[in-house]
Design an enzyme around this catalytic site. Structure first.
Site, PDB file in Angstrom:
ATOM      1  N   LEU A  46       0.862  -1.185   0.000  1.00 37.71           N
ATOM      2  CA  LEU A  46       0.000   0.000   0.000  1.00 37.71           C
ATOM      3  C   LEU A  46       0.896   1.232   0.000  1.00 37.71           C
ATOM      4  O   LEU A  46       1.874   1.291   0.752  1.00 37.71           O
ATOM      5  CB  LEU A  46      -0.896   0.029   1.242  1.00 37.71           C
ATOM      6  CG  LEU A  46      -2.152  -0.849   1.243  1.00 37.71           C
ATOM      7  CD1 LEU A  46      -2.827  -0.785   2.610  1.00 37.71           C
ATOM      8  CD2 LEU A  46      -3.123  -0.420   0.162  1.00 37.71           C
ATOM      9  N   ASP A  47       0.575   2.224  -0.834  1.00 33.40           N
ATOM     10  CA  ASP A  47       1.333   3.470  -0.846  1.00 33.40           C
ATOM     11  C   ASP A  47       1.235   4.163   0.507  1.00 33.40           C
ATOM     12  O   ASP A  47       0.270   3.953   1.249  1.00 33.40           O
ATOM     13  CB  ASP A  47       0.789   4.410  -1.927  1.00 33.40           C
ATOM     14  CG  ASP A  47       1.014   3.872  -3.334  1.00 33.40           C
ATOM     15  OD1 ASP A  47       1.971   3.107  -3.520  1.00 33.40           O
ATOM     16  OD2 ASP A  47       0.226   4.228  -4.234  1.00 33.40           O
ATOM     17  N   PRO A  48       2.219   5.024   0.840  1.00 37.21           N
ATOM     18  CA  PRO A  48       2.132   5.772   2.107  1.00 37.21           C
ATOM     19  C   PRO A  48       0.824   6.546   2.264  1.00 37.21           C
ATOM     20  O   PRO A  48       0.273   6.618   3.363  1.00 37.21           O
ATOM     21  CB  PRO A  48       3.336   6.720   2.023  1.00 37.21           C
ATOM     22  CG  PRO A  48       4.333   5.965   1.203  1.00 37.21           C
ATOM     23  CD  PRO A  48       3.512   5.242   0.161  1.00 37.21           C
ATOM     24  N   ALA A  50      -2.060   5.701   1.193  1.00 35.01           N
ATOM     25  CA  ALA A  50      -3.187   4.781   1.372  1.00 35.01           C
ATOM     26  C   ALA A  50      -3.264   4.246   2.796  1.00 35.01           C
ATOM     27  O   ALA A  50      -2.264   4.129   3.503  1.00 35.01           O
ATOM     28  CB  ALA A  50      -3.069   3.623   0.392  1.00 35.01           C
TER      29      ALA A  50
END
Length: 306
Positions: A46-48, A50
């Site tokens: 997961l991206d930061p 998200a």
């Protein structure tokens, strides 16, 4: 000198609710530290920006993590229409603007057009590798690498909220789907731009966000309470058929031999194997042409007996 807490063998799966602002790896390491786990890994980055569901695998569960990475997922995404960002989300700079007075009908039509089996070009700001380096390292230097379109499936896009330029959508999709790119493609279909302002993973492989735990909540528990939240390793492969083998057949698997097995299953199907008293042994592959089971991933004997 500060003594670090001694690490211990921990086996199982923790459903983490990753907070905004942390990378998946940082969230993993914080969780591992809380559990004092010797070995840990996560299932799907997961991206930061998200938040949401990030299954963390400890110990023997890491052997089966790959089967969850390949699972379908669900997200809630918040879009800002009319603006393109350098990263496809709110962390980048606004690089282009266009009309934002989008009607609900236009938005619905675009969502329908992007539902089903489609091809998607992965974004430059992603963890996909090129010559051993993640694409985002090139992107940060302003280097654009050509990416091939990939086949994905978007099962459904439901509009949860619409008040242009803001739109909130619930997306159910296959592995490898980039919601940032999907949002940009929805906008492109209308003739405008969009970027994500929020993204939350709400489901993966049947696990839901309601089952997850925050880092803050975990930190407020004692070790016994935290351990009680762990799911058994076999939840990662619960979608495969199962069988029970006697002790001799289990011993054969562990020794690299292939016990006899005959079921109405396609060849090469992974099968969950259990002992007669219900202990999870691991995964074996059904070799239909010779009616045998071949070991794929087996639990450590001590962990299986726990």
């Amino acid at each position: 000198m500060t003594n670090k807490p001694a690490k211990r063998p921990v086996n199982g799966v923790l459903l983490l609710d990753k907070p905004e602002g942390l990378s998946s790896n940082t969230a993993l390491q914080k969780t591992r530290h809380l559990f004092r786990a010797e070995k840990a890994g996560h299932t799907g980055v997961l991206d930061p920006l998200a938040t949401g569901l990030l299954p963390v695998c400890f110990g023997e569960a890491t052997k089966f993590a790959q089967y969850l990475i390949n699972a379908d997922k669900a997200y809630t995404a918040t879009l800002k229409l009319g603006e393109a960002s350098s990263t496809g989300d709110a962390e980048g700079e606004i690089v282009a603007t266009a009309r934002a007075d989008i009607s609900l009908a236009e938005f619905q039509t675009a969502c329908q057009a992007l539902t089903g089996n489609i091809r998607q070009v992965p974004p430059m700001f992603s963890a996909l590798k090129h010559e051993g380096k993640p694409l985002y390292e090139y992107a940060r230097k302003g280097i654009v690498i050509e990416r091939k379109a990939r086949d994905i499936t978007v099962y459904a896009i439901d509009i949860a909220e619409f008040d242009a330029p803001k739109a909130v959508i619930d997306v159910r999709c296959s592995k490898g789907t980039y919601i940032r790119t999907l949002s940009e493609d929805i906008a492109k279909h209308i003739g405008t731009f969009a970027h994500l302002t929020a993204l939350r993973r709400t489901e993966t492989a049947g696990f839901t966000i309601a089952q997850s735990h925050t880092l803050e909540a975990l930190a407020n528990l004692d070790e016994t309470e935290r351990d009680s939240l762990l799911l058994p390793c076999d939840v990662l492969v619960a979608h495969f058929p199962q069988t029970v083998l006697n002790d001799y057949a289990v011993h054969m698997l562990r020794c690299g031999q292939r016990p006899r097995f005959e079921e109405d299953l396609p060849s090469d199907t992974p099968v969950r194997v259990y002992t007669e008293n219900g202990r999870f042994v691991g995964l074996a592959e059904y070799q239909k042409e010779i009616c045998r089971l071949k070991a794929l991933r087996l639990m450590n004997t001590a962990a299986s007996a726990a």
